[in-house]
Write a protein that holds these residues in place. Structure first.
Motif, mmCIF file in Angstrom:
data_model
loop_
_atom_site.group_PDB
_atom_site.id
_atom_site.type_symbol
_atom_site.label_atom_id
_atom_site.label_comp_id
_atom_site.label_asym_id
_atom_site.label_seq_id
_atom_site.Cartn_x
_atom_site.Cartn_y
_atom_site.Cartn_z
ATOM 1 N N VAL A 72 33.639 -52.008 -43.886
ATOM 2 C CA VAL A 72 32.906 -50.879 -43.292
ATOM 3 C C VAL A 72 32.756 -51.074 -41.790
ATOM 4 O O VAL A 72 32.983 -50.141 -40.994
ATOM 5 C CB VAL A 72 31.527 -50.710 -43.964
ATOM 6 N N GLU A 73 32.387 -52.281 -41.380
ATOM 7 C CA GLU A 73 32.190 -52.536 -39.948
ATOM 8 C C GLU A 73 33.499 -52.405 -39.171
ATOM 9 O O GLU A 73 33.519 -51.885 -38.049
ATOM 10 C CB GLU A 73 31.560 -53.907 -39.742
ATOM 11 N N LEU A 74 34.592 -52.867 -39.753
ATOM 12 C CA LEU A 74 35.888 -52.728 -39.093
ATOM 13 C C LEU A 74 36.275 -51.260 -38.946
ATOM 14 O O LEU A 74 36.686 -50.820 -37.865
ATOM 15 C CB LEU A 74 36.964 -53.482 -39.889
ATOM 16 N N ARG A 75 36.135 -50.516 -40.034
ATOM 17 C CA ARG A 75 36.494 -49.089 -39.980
ATOM 18 C C ARG A 75 35.624 -48.330 -38.984
ATOM 19 O O ARG A 75 36.116 -47.500 -38.207
ATOM 20 C CB ARG A 75 36.378 -48.456 -41.375
ATOM 21 N N ASP A 76 34.319 -48.615 -39.002
ATOM 22 C CA ASP A 76 33.405 -47.916 -38.100
ATOM 23 C C ASP A 76 33.732 -48.214 -36.635
ATOM 24 O O ASP A 76 33.717 -47.313 -35.788
ATOM 25 C CB ASP A 76 31.958 -48.313 -38.396
ATOM 26 N N ALA A 79 36.816 -46.385 -35.589
ATOM 27 C CA ALA A 79 36.537 -44.948 -35.459
ATOM 28 C C ALA A 79 35.774 -44.647 -34.169
ATOM 29 O O ALA A 79 35.974 -43.608 -33.537
ATOM 30 C CB ALA A 79 35.740 -44.456 -36.661
ATOM 31 N N GLU A 80 34.906 -45.580 -33.772
ATOM 32 C CA GLU A 80 34.117 -45.386 -32.549
ATOM 33 C C GLU A 80 34.948 -45.604 -31.291
ATOM 34 O O GLU A 80 34.627 -45.083 -30.223
ATOM 35 C CB GLU A 80 32.926 -46.347 -32.532
ATOM 36 N N GLU A 81 36.014 -46.420 -31.403
ATOM 37 C CA GLU A 81 36.853 -46.728 -30.242
ATOM 38 C C GLU A 81 38.313 -46.411 -30.554
ATOM 39 O O GLU A 81 39.155 -47.313 -30.624
ATOM 40 C CB GLU A 81 36.705 -48.196 -29.855
ATOM 41 N N PRO A 82 38.641 -45.134 -30.757
ATOM 42 C CA PRO A 82 40.021 -44.776 -31.117
ATOM 43 C C PRO A 82 40.943 -44.832 -29.889
ATOM 44 O O PRO A 82 41.083 -43.869 -29.147
ATOM 45 C CB PRO A 82 39.881 -43.346 -31.653
ATOM 46 N N LEU A 90 43.632 -54.156 -32.505
ATOM 47 C CA LEU A 90 43.551 -55.522 -33.030
ATOM 48 C C LEU A 90 42.440 -56.292 -32.319
ATOM 49 O O LEU A 90 41.679 -57.034 -32.958
ATOM 50 C CB LEU A 90 44.895 -56.234 -32.854
ATOM 51 N N ALA A 91 42.335 -56.104 -31.006
ATOM 52 C CA ALA A 91 41.282 -56.769 -30.239
ATOM 53 C C ALA A 91 39.897 -56.338 -30.713
ATOM 54 O O ALA A 91 38.984 -57.161 -30.828
ATOM 55 C CB ALA A 91 41.453 -56.470 -28.754
ATOM 56 N N VAL A 92 39.737 -55.053 -31.006
ATOM 57 C CA VAL A 92 38.457 -54.544 -31.514
ATOM 58 C C VAL A 92 38.095 -55.243 -32.820
ATOM 59 O O VAL A 92 36.938 -55.647 -33.019
ATOM 60 C CB VAL A 92 38.522 -53.015 -31.714
ATOM 61 N N THR A 93 39.072 -55.400 -33.711
ATOM 62 C CA THR A 93 38.771 -56.041 -34.999
ATOM 63 C C THR A 93 38.403 -57.513 -34.822
ATOM 64 O O THR A 93 37.589 -58.041 -35.583
ATOM 65 C CB THR A 93 39.936 -55.907 -35.999
ATOM 66 N N MET A 132 41.999 -55.880 -45.750
ATOM 67 C CA MET A 132 43.399 -55.968 -45.334
ATOM 68 C C MET A 132 43.985 -54.582 -45.070
ATOM 69 O O MET A 132 44.873 -54.426 -44.218
ATOM 70 C CB MET A 132 44.216 -56.704 -46.391
ATOM 71 N N ASP A 133 43.486 -53.567 -45.770
ATOM 72 C CA ASP A 133 43.967 -52.198 -45.548
ATOM 73 C C ASP A 133 43.617 -51.693 -44.153
ATOM 74 O O ASP A 133 44.265 -50.773 -43.642
ATOM 75 C CB ASP A 133 43.384 -51.245 -46.602
ATOM 76 N N VAL A 134 42.589 -52.269 -43.554
ATOM 77 C CA VAL A 134 42.258 -51.926 -42.171
ATOM 78 C C VAL A 134 43.173 -52.688 -41.203
ATOM 79 O O VAL A 134 43.698 -52.116 -40.248
ATOM 80 C CB VAL A 134 40.781 -52.259 -41.855
ATOM 81 N N LEU A 135 43.371 -53.968 -41.470
ATOM 82 C CA LEU A 135 44.079 -54.836 -40.535
ATOM 83 C C LEU A 135 45.599 -54.710 -40.595
ATOM 84 O O LEU A 135 46.267 -54.738 -39.552
ATOM 85 C CB LEU A 135 43.693 -56.299 -40.791
ATOM 86 N N LEU A 136 46.136 -54.576 -41.807
ATOM 87 C CA LEU A 136 47.593 -54.641 -41.954
ATOM 88 C C LEU A 136 48.333 -53.504 -41.251
ATOM 89 O O LEU A 136 49.359 -53.756 -40.594
ATOM 90 C CB LEU A 136 47.969 -54.713 -43.436
#
Length: 200
Positions: A72-76, A79-82, A90-93, A132-136
């Motif tokens: 959730v935190e990764l997705r949010d 979304a906040e920094e598109p 990648l840096a954001v994550t 992983m679905d966020v990162l990959l």
């Protein structure tokens, strides 16, 4: 009384998991016990065993919750920094991950704990895949193929986790006492990794 009622209606399981997350944040994964989670939740030592008959079962549920929160935190954050730039994504994550580990004192080391692999739990598997679905996809955008993407993610996670753990240990405190400084360092490392992946 309201708390007791919620436990009666199934809230005890969630409360025990939240207590376990708090315990890990304070003392580390090794300190987790069903008895201590029960004490913190305010129930009898026997009460948790209907939900978690073993420490391993509580650890698994806690790892699942940690993975859900991280996803959730990764997705949010994305979304906040598109940015439209996969290297910056990648840096954001990396920064999100460092802050997450700094708060919870656990990350991938809990989510993919060796003690849990043999259990093949569907809930934990799904939660881990959500991360992983966020990162990959970001790594695939940068590296171009699955093997190179997985190699990039390995380096990315290892660097971010290393920054977080060294922050928690106090090793980096003289140079960068604030977690935001540590997160920025991890983000910059991931930018370098992203650039190297694109240049291959």
């Amino acid at each position: 009384m309201a708390q007791r009622d919620s436990y009666h209606h199934g809230g005890l399981r969630s409360a025990l998991v939240e207590a376990a997350l708090a315990l890990i944040a304070e003392r580390g994964i090794g300190a987790l016990s069903v008895a201590e989670a029960a004490r913190r939740t305010g129930v009898s030592p026997a009460a948790p065993y209907r939900h978690f008959p073993t420490r391993e079962a509580l650890l698994m549920a806690t790892a699942t919750r940690a993975a859900e929160l991280l996803a959730v935190e990764l997705r949010d954050a994305l979304a906040e920094e598109p940015t439209g730039d996969p290297g910056e994504a990648l840096a954001v994550t990396a920064a999100v991950y460092v802050r997450f580990v700094a708060r919870h004192h656990a990350g991938f080391d809990l989510i993919f704990d060796d003690q849990l692999r043999h259990l093949d739990d569907p809930g934990l598997g799904a939660a881990g895949r959500a991360v992983m679905d966020v990162l990959l996809p970001i790594a695939l955008d940068l590296a171009g193929d699955a093997e190179a993407a997985l190699s990039l993610l390995e380096k990315h996670v290892a660097a971010a986790h290393g920054y977080a753990v060294l922050h928690l240990s106090g090793f980096l405190n003289r140079r960068a006492p604030d977690v935001d400084d540590i997160a920025a360092g991890a983000a910059e490392t991931s930018r370098i990794l992203a650039a190297a992946a694109v240049a291959r």
